[in-house]
Design a protein around this motif. Structure first.
Motif, PDB file in Angstrom:
ATOM      1  N   GLU A  11     -12.903   9.163  14.640  1.00  0.00           N
ATOM      2  CA  GLU A  11     -12.775  10.064  13.490  1.00  0.00           C
ATOM      3  C   GLU A  11     -11.744   9.528  12.498  1.00  0.00           C
ATOM      4  O   GLU A  11     -11.987   9.490  11.281  1.00  0.00           O
ATOM      5  N   LYS A  12     -10.629   9.069  13.018  1.00  0.00           N
ATOM      6  CA  LYS A  12      -9.543   8.578  12.170  1.00  0.00           C
ATOM      7  C   LYS A  12      -9.958   7.324  11.395  1.00  0.00           C
ATOM      8  O   LYS A  12      -9.514   7.106  10.259  1.00  0.00           O
ATOM      9  N   ASN A  13     -10.844   6.510  12.002  1.00  0.00           N
ATOM     10  CA  ASN A  13     -11.241   5.243  11.392  1.00  0.00           C
ATOM     11  C   ASN A  13     -12.590   5.305  10.678  1.00  0.00           C
ATOM     12  O   ASN A  13     -13.181   4.280  10.366  1.00  0.00           O
ATOM     13  N   GLY A  14     -13.069   6.520  10.430  1.00  0.00           N
ATOM     14  CA  GLY A  14     -14.272   6.695   9.625  1.00  0.00           C
ATOM     15  C   GLY A  14     -15.548   6.198  10.279  1.00  0.00           C
ATOM     16  O   GLY A  14     -16.510   5.857   9.587  1.00  0.00           O
ATOM     17  N   MET A  15     -15.574   6.187  11.618  1.00  0.00           N
ATOM     18  CA  MET A  15     -16.763   5.734  12.335  1.00  0.00           C
ATOM     19  C   MET A  15     -17.671   6.935  12.603  1.00  0.00           C
ATOM     20  O   MET A  15     -17.970   7.303  13.742  1.00  0.00           O
ATOM     21  N   ASN A  16     -18.121   7.519  11.505  1.00  0.00           N
ATOM     22  CA  ASN A  16     -18.841   8.800  11.584  1.00  0.00           C
ATOM     23  C   ASN A  16     -20.278   8.664  12.082  1.00  0.00           C
ATOM     24  O   ASN A  16     -20.846   9.619  12.614  1.00  0.00           O
ATOM     25  N   ALA A  17     -20.875   7.482  11.908  1.00  0.00           N
ATOM     26  CA  ALA A  17     -22.241   7.284  12.386  1.00  0.00           C
ATOM     27  C   ALA A  17     -22.281   7.327  13.909  1.00  0.00           C
ATOM     28  O   ALA A  17     -23.072   8.055  14.515  1.00  0.00           O
ATOM     29  N   MET A  18     -21.405   6.560  14.533  1.00  0.00           N
ATOM     30  CA  MET A  18     -21.314   6.553  15.994  1.00  0.00           C
ATOM     31  C   MET A  18     -20.884   7.923  16.515  1.00  0.00           C
ATOM     32  O   MET A  18     -21.426   8.429  17.502  1.00  0.00           O
ATOM     33  N   LEU A  19     -19.936   8.519  15.845  1.00  0.00           N
ATOM     34  CA  LEU A  19     -19.416   9.830  16.254  1.00  0.00           C
ATOM     35  C   LEU A  19     -20.506  10.893  16.196  1.00  0.00           C
ATOM     36  O   LEU A  19     -20.600  11.756  17.081  1.00  0.00           O
ATOM     37  N   SER A  20     -21.347  10.828  15.196  1.00  0.00           N
ATOM     38  CA  SER A  20     -22.415  11.820  15.041  1.00  0.00           C
ATOM     39  C   SER A  20     -23.423  11.746  16.179  1.00  0.00           C
ATOM     40  O   SER A  20     -23.892  12.763  16.692  1.00  0.00           O
ATOM     41  N   VAL A  21     -23.765  10.524  16.586  1.00  0.00           N
ATOM     42  CA  VAL A  21     -24.714  10.352  17.689  1.00  0.00           C
ATOM     43  C   VAL A  21     -24.170  11.009  18.957  1.00  0.00           C
ATOM     44  O   VAL A  21     -24.923  11.597  19.739  1.00  0.00           O
ATOM     45  N   ALA A  22     -22.868  10.932  19.148  1.00  0.00           N
ATOM     46  CA  ALA A  22     -22.243  11.417  20.388  1.00  0.00           C
ATOM     47  C   ALA A  22     -21.975  12.914  20.393  1.00  0.00           C
ATOM     48  O   ALA A  22     -21.624  13.470  21.443  1.00  0.00           O
ATOM     49  N   ARG A  23     -22.143  13.581  19.271  1.00  0.00           N
ATOM     50  CA  ARG A  23     -21.643  14.954  19.114  1.00  0.00           C
ATOM     51  C   ARG A  23     -22.149  15.948  20.148  1.00  0.00           C
ATOM     52  O   ARG A  23     -21.411  16.818  20.601  1.00  0.00           O
ATOM     53  N   ALA A  24     -23.412  15.856  20.545  1.00  0.00           N
ATOM     54  CA  ALA A  24     -23.998  16.883  21.408  1.00  0.00           C
ATOM     55  C   ALA A  24     -23.776  16.620  22.898  1.00  0.00           C
ATOM     56  O   ALA A  24     -24.145  17.448  23.727  1.00  0.00           O
ATOM     57  N   SER A  25     -23.168  15.500  23.228  1.00  0.00           N
ATOM     58  CA  SER A  25     -22.950  15.172  24.639  1.00  0.00           C
ATOM     59  C   SER A  25     -21.635  15.746  25.153  1.00  0.00           C
ATOM     60  O   SER A  25     -20.655  15.850  24.405  1.00  0.00           O
ATOM     61  N   VAL A  26     -21.613  16.083  26.436  1.00  0.00           N
ATOM     62  CA  VAL A  26     -20.358  16.540  27.051  1.00  0.00           C
ATOM     63  C   VAL A  26     -19.441  15.346  27.317  1.00  0.00           C
ATOM     64  O   VAL A  26     -18.251  15.534  27.603  1.00  0.00           O
ATOM     65  N   HIS A  27     -19.993  14.133  27.228  1.00  0.00           N
ATOM     66  CA  HIS A  27     -19.207  12.937  27.505  1.00  0.00           C
ATOM     67  C   HIS A  27     -18.659  12.339  26.210  1.00  0.00           C
ATOM     68  O   HIS A  27     -19.412  12.050  25.278  1.00  0.00           O
ATOM     69  N   GLU A  28     -17.361  12.152  26.176  1.00  0.00           N
ATOM     70  CA  GLU A  28     -16.703  11.602  24.996  1.00  0.00           C
ATOM     71  C   GLU A  28     -17.150  10.157  24.759  1.00  0.00           C
ATOM     72  O   GLU A  28     -17.226   9.360  25.705  1.00  0.00           O
ATOM     73  N   PRO A  29     -17.462   9.801  23.519  1.00  0.00           N
ATOM     74  CA  PRO A  29     -17.833   8.410  23.233  1.00  0.00           C
ATOM     75  C   PRO A  29     -16.634   7.486  23.426  1.00  0.00           C
ATOM     76  O   PRO A  29     -15.486   7.896  23.260  1.00  0.00           O
ATOM     77  N   LYS A  30     -16.930   6.255  23.768  1.00  0.00           N
ATOM     78  CA  LYS A  30     -15.874   5.268  23.973  1.00  0.00           C
ATOM     79  C   LYS A  30     -16.188   3.995  23.189  1.00  0.00           C
ATOM     80  O   LYS A  30     -17.293   3.460  23.267  1.00  0.00           O
ATOM     81  N   LEU A  31     -15.204   3.545  22.425  1.00  0.00           N
ATOM     82  CA  LEU A  31     -15.291   2.245  21.773  1.00  0.00           C
ATOM     83  C   LEU A  31     -14.521   1.269  22.646  1.00  0.00           C
ATOM     84  O   LEU A  31     -13.315   1.417  22.853  1.00  0.00           O
TER      85      LEU A  31
END
Length: 472
Positions: A196-216
């Motif tokens: 979120e802080k680094n403007g990676m909103n495309a990846m973040l959006s894909v992950a939104r509905a999962s209970v598992h936090e996305p990891k870079l």
């Protein structure tokens, strides 16, 4: 599976079983030839017979190529592994260096099994394959290198075959850390707050509905005085339901394999470190789960990627390219002065339709680089071909309300339009350094083929290691 070299001739070496790779039946002794004739044995790929009385496994081989030899030894090892015998011998032939590489990798890859979820597991016997040859330092190095490469491929197979309830973004990050710790690789893991802080909103959006936090995941292998610097980016969709553009039920099965690109990157880093290659290699993986729910991203949403480009979402099942878009931007912002940047993804069913289940589609702007990648893939034992960009397909992903659409306005050329989408996130100075590997076909096949088992194949590892070795 232990593989060793021996200076002894195959006649003098005492083992329980002898493996004979048959290119021509005329070279088989008269007594065994008569039996093989009675059994209608042909010197063809994957034809194998075990003559118990003479303790010989005969396996067909159609030509002295890497693929044919690897397939032959794989078939022989499957037969050998089904017995209680502990050691077998095989004689090297042809061009020794090339033959040994095929024998070692074919034997290890062909012996792979995945029984994690079997309630009754087969007791694993310690097996040894002894290769009779004129032992030299060069052959010993080939044995060591090929063993590391094949074991790295099998590691990727294990990751990909593991089910989504046991392999979600956090677990993928933990496995990357394990590989990093074992090989003195730097590994940094970032979560939702960083995205979120680094403007990676495309990846973040894909992950939104999962209970598992996305990891870079950012892995970095940094040897002393590297001669080259290469960046590898992997799609790590630990599960893909299709999101609100929900997949049909039969298409949803096997979607644990959508993490194959990210897993391949981990496997490549593992192999590079084991081989001590003097090349700095960075691995960037977007580990995400694409699910449905009240907070799921939607068709008609417009997302802002890390480089500021706006993306009109017209299908939430075209999610891998959204994750890669942000990861590619992160890689280029974070890592400077690299020689190449490659991405790996099970990106499109269209690629499978176009080139088949067994072949990787390679895309990019640099014709010479694409050709080199295909040549290295073929010499490593993987199948690959290039798919061409063109200006007319580029127009099909334009959006009326944003900069770009995440799918094209035509059903044709879907693998290429996905590659062209990614090209929008490659900075101008890096256009000729970038390649996109669509591994949707070979990464996961629900039937055994050659020395590849049902399920994951570890696609991408051998071809990339071969490319990197040839940079030296």
């Amino acid at each position: 599976m232990k593989i060793t070299l021996s200076n002894d001739s195959i006649k003098k070496l005492d083992t329980a079983v002898e493996i004979s790779i048959v290119l021509d039946l005329e070279n088989v002794n008269k007594y065994d030839k008569e039996i093989l004739d009675d059994l209608n044995f042909k010197a063809k790929d994957e034809e194998v017979v075990f003559l118990v009385e003479s303790k010989k496994i005969y396996v067909g081989c159609e030509e002295e190529s890497y693929d044919a030899i690897a397939i032959a030894i794989s078939a022989a090892m499957k037969k050998f592994n089904s017995t209680k015998y502990k050691d077998a011998k095989v004689e090297i032939f042809g061009e020794e260096k090339d033959t040994l590489k095929a024998l070692v990798e074919g034997a290890i890859l062909g012996s792979y099994t995945f029984e994690k979820y079997k309630s009754k597991k087969e007791k694993e016997l310690k097996k040894e394959l002894i290769v009779c040859c004129k032992v030299s330092k060069e052959l010993e190095e080939i044995l060591e290198q090929s063993t590391h490469i094949a074991n790295s491929v099998n590691k990727v197979r294990n990751f990909v075959n593991t089910t989504p309830q046991d392999f979600y973004p956090e677990i993928m990050a933990k496995e990357a850390k394990k590989v990093a710790k074992e090989n003195d690789i730097i590994c940094k893991i970032q979560g939702e707050e960083f995205l979120e802080k680094n403007g990676m909103n495309a990846m973040l959006s894909v992950a939104r509905a999962s209970v598992h936090e996305p990891k870079l995941i950012h892995m970095a292998y940094k040897p002393k005085d590297p001669v080259r610097k290469v960046v590898l980016v992997g799609k790590g969709l630990t599960y893909d339901s299709g999101g609100l553009s929900l997949k049909p039920a039969d298409f949803m099965v096997t979607m644990k394999s959508d993490k194959s690109g990210g897993c391949a990157v981990i496997g490549i880093l593992n192999a590079v470190a084991k081989l001590n290659l003097p090349i700095e290699v960075h691995g960037i993986i977007g580990a995400v789960e694409n699910m449905i729910g009240g907070d799921a991203y939607k068709p008609d949403d417009v997302l802002v990627a890390k480089n500021g480009k706006t993306i009109e979402v017209r299908n939430t099942d075209a999610e891998g390219r959204l994750v890669l878009a942000d990861c590619l931007c992160y890689a280029q912002d974070k890592i400077k002065d690299f020689d190449y940047i490659f991405d790996y993804a099970t990106l499109t069913g269209a690629c499978v339709v176009g080139v088949g289940e067994y072949t990787t589609g390679i895309m990019g702007n640099n014709t010479v680089l694409k050709r080199d990648a295909v040549c290295n893939a073929l010499s490593s034992g993987e199948y690959a071909t290039t798919l061409p960009f063109n200006r007319f397909l580029r127009k099909t992903i334009k959006s009326e309300i944003a900069d770009i659409c995440n799918i094209a306005n035509t059903r044709y050329g879907g693998a290429i339009t996905a590659g062209l989408f990614l090209d929008n996130f490659i900075y101008d100075e890096n256009k000729d350094k970038w390649l996109h590997f669509d591994i949707a076909g070979p990464a996961f096949v629900e039937k055994a083929w050659g020395y590849n088992p049902h399920g994951a194949s570890g696609a991408g590892v051998r071809m990339t290691v071969e490319f990197l070795k040839n940079l030296l």
